[in-house]
Design a protein around this motif. Structure first.
Motif, PDB file in Angstrom:
ATOM      1  N   ASN A 239     -43.985 -26.920 -38.912  1.00  0.00           N
ATOM      2  CA  ASN A 239     -45.389 -26.211 -39.170  1.00  0.00           C
ATOM      3  C   ASN A 239     -46.466 -27.024 -39.742  1.00  0.00           C
TER       4      ASN A 239
ATOM      5  N   THR B 250     -50.137 -27.603 -38.187  1.00  0.00           N
ATOM      6  CA  THR B 250     -50.413 -26.593 -37.347  1.00  0.00           C
ATOM      7  C   THR B 250     -50.913 -25.055 -37.896  1.00  0.00           C
ATOM      8  N   SER B 251     -51.447 -24.046 -37.277  1.00  0.00           N
ATOM      9  CA  SER B 251     -51.950 -22.982 -37.764  1.00  0.00           C
ATOM     10  C   SER B 251     -51.193 -22.191 -38.248  1.00  0.00           C
ATOM     11  N   ASN B 252     -49.880 -22.445 -38.378  1.00  0.00           N
ATOM     12  CA  ASN B 252     -48.691 -21.445 -38.914  1.00  0.00           C
ATOM     13  C   ASN B 252     -48.248 -22.009 -40.301  1.00  0.00           C
TER      14      ASN B 252
ATOM     15  N   ASP C 279     -56.636 -14.172 -39.513  1.00  0.00           N
ATOM     16  CA  ASP C 279     -55.571 -15.161 -39.660  1.00  0.00           C
ATOM     17  C   ASP C 279     -54.597 -14.607 -40.502  1.00  0.00           C
TER      18      ASP C 279
ATOM     19  N   ASN D  80     -48.721 -22.332 -44.389  1.00  0.00           N
ATOM     20  CA  ASN D  80     -49.508 -22.010 -45.434  1.00  0.00           C
ATOM     21  C   ASN D  80     -48.791 -22.494 -46.587  1.00  0.00           C
TER      22      ASN D  80
ATOM     23  N   ASP E  38     -47.422 -20.498 -49.666  1.00  0.00           N
ATOM     24  CA  ASP E  38     -46.058 -19.948 -49.836  1.00  0.00           C
ATOM     25  C   ASP E  38     -45.254 -20.728 -50.608  1.00  0.00           C
TER      26      ASP E  38
ATOM     27  N   ARG F  13     -52.293 -15.877 -42.239  1.00  0.00           N
ATOM     28  CA  ARG F  13     -51.856 -16.526 -43.530  1.00  0.00           C
ATOM     29  C   ARG F  13     -53.021 -16.104 -44.524  1.00  0.00           C
TER      30      ARG F  13
ATOM     31  N   ASP G  14     -56.249 -25.174 -42.929  1.00  0.00           N
ATOM     32  CA  ASP G  14     -56.196 -26.076 -42.065  1.00  0.00           C
ATOM     33  C   ASP G  14     -56.492 -27.808 -42.276  1.00  0.00           C
TER      34      ASP G  14
END
Length: 136
Positions: A85, A88-90, A23, A92, A95, A25, A53
């Motif tokens: 996001n 979702t799997s986007n 992944d 993070n 960040d 991330r 997640d």
């Protein structure tokens, strides 16, 4: 025929497991350490993925107690793209400088009505242990 079905199932599962990638991330958060985990300690890698997640939820600000509302962080601002996001799997959360607490939940203001709640590490670990992602 039975051998053919078993062989086909094995080939499909082998193809799937070899085609998975790390992944992005986790690579961003952990660097080379992520590659080592992915190769040599898959359960640790799975935990990091689970953490990204499943360590948070969005709830209504009205559903919080007075003490929880007082502890809401309002200094973290999400862009519109980041808001889309979340969940979702986007997404993070690292960040945004969010680090999970060892002892208490954290509350981050999303907008006037919604709050992002991050679970404490022991809560996440307990959920991971019961999860199908846990391979131990």
């Amino acid at each position: 025929m039975k051998k053919l079905v078993i062989l086909t199932g094995f080939l499909i599962s082998a193809t799937f497991s070899f085609s998975q990638e790390i992944d992005p991330r986790i690579l961003k958060n952990k660097g080379k350490e992520a590659e080592k985990m992915y190769e040599y300690n898959k359960n640790s890698y799975n935990y990091l993925l689970f953490e990204l997640d499943h360590s948070y939820e969005i709830i209504s600000k009205n559903g919080l107690s007075k003490e929880q509302r007082i502890s809401i962080k309002k200094d973290i601002h999400f862009t519109d793209a980041a808001l889309v996001n979340i969940g979702t799997s986007n997404f993070n959360f690292y960040d945004f400088g969010i680090k999970l607490s060892k002892s208490e939940r954290q509350y981050v203001q999303l907008d006037k009505e919604r709050v992002l709640v991050f679970y404490a590490i022991p809560e996440i670990t307990k959920a991971f242990i019961a999860s199908p992602s846990n391979t131990k």
